[in-house]
Design a protein around this motif. Structure first.
Motif, short mmCIF file in Angstrom:
data_model
loop_
_atom_site.label_atom_id
_atom_site.label_comp_id
_atom_site.label_asym_id
_atom_site.label_seq_id
_atom_site.Cartn_x
_atom_site.Cartn_y
_atom_site.Cartn_z
N GLU A 6 0.83 -1.21 0.00
CA GLU A 6 0.00 0.00 0.00
C GLU A 6 0.87 1.26 0.00
O GLU A 6 1.99 1.26 0.53
CB GLU A 6 -0.91 0.04 1.25
CG GLU A 6 -1.82 -1.14 1.41
CD GLU A 6 -1.26 -2.21 2.32
OE1 GLU A 6 -2.05 -2.99 2.88
OE2 GLU A 6 -0.01 -2.26 2.47
N SER A 7 0.32 2.32 -0.56
CA SER A 7 0.97 3.62 -0.53
C SER A 7 -0.09 4.70 -0.63
O SER A 7 -1.25 4.42 -0.98
CB SER A 7 1.98 3.76 -1.66
OG SER A 7 1.36 3.64 -2.92
N GLY A 9 -0.90 7.03 1.88
CA GLY A 9 -1.43 7.57 3.13
C GLY A 9 -0.72 8.86 3.53
O GLY A 9 0.27 9.26 2.91
N LEU A 20 -5.32 6.18 -2.19
CA LEU A 20 -4.46 5.06 -1.81
C LEU A 20 -4.27 4.13 -3.00
O LEU A 20 -5.18 3.95 -3.80
CB LEU A 20 -5.05 4.29 -0.64
CG LEU A 20 -5.42 5.10 0.60
CD1 LEU A 20 -5.93 4.16 1.70
CD2 LEU A 20 -4.26 5.93 1.10
N CYS A 22 -2.53 0.16 -4.08
CA CYS A 22 -2.03 -1.13 -3.61
C CYS A 22 -1.51 -1.90 -4.82
O CYS A 22 -2.30 -2.30 -5.69
CB CYS A 22 -3.11 -1.91 -2.90
SG CYS A 22 -2.65 -3.61 -2.48
N THR A 110 -1.16 1.40 5.31
CA THR A 110 -0.71 2.78 5.18
C THR A 110 -1.59 3.65 6.08
O THR A 110 -2.81 3.48 6.11
CB THR A 110 -0.76 3.25 3.71
OG1 THR A 110 -0.19 4.56 3.60
CG2 THR A 110 -2.16 3.26 3.14
#
Length: 116
Positions: A6-7, A9, A20, A22, A110
């Motif tokens: 995940e990224s 946040g 977000l 994934c 995240t």
């Protein structure tokens, strides 16, 4: 091996937006339902949104309907969560998840913090 990363946040003010992402690998992404869950401090993990393998059907928790949108890009093996009109109660760690071979697999999460 299976990876869910995940990224996206971060810290956002109430009323703001975040997207977000994934990234998935190690399984047949195009054949897999994907979901986003979240866990707020002191609370149980809860389902936020899910999307079918083809992307033609989605479902949402009542608390996020009309504000969040889940989508996927199958050629990129990526699932997204667009979050608009964020509220302080949306503060949580957000996890990407997939049901694989009889178990539910998770990313590391995240953190999303909604605060002024």
């Amino acid at each position: 091996q299976v990876q869910l990363v995940e990224s996206g946040g971060g810290l956002v003010q109430p009323g703001g937006s975040l997207r977000l992402s994934c990234g998935a690998s190690g399984f047949t992404f195009t054949a897999t339902v994907m979901s986003w869950y979240r866990q707020a401090p002191g609370k149980e993990r809860e389902l936020v949104a899910s999307i079918t393998s083809s992307g033609d059907s989605t479902n949402y928790a009542d608390s996020v309907k009309g504000r969040f949108t889940i989508s996927r890009d199958n050629p990129k093996n990526t699932v997204y969560l667009q979050m608009n009109s964020l509220k302080p109660e949306d503060t949580a760690v957000y996890y990407c998840s997939a049901p694989l071979w009889g178990t539910r697999r998770w990313g590391k999460g995240t953190l999303v913090t909604v605060s002024s």
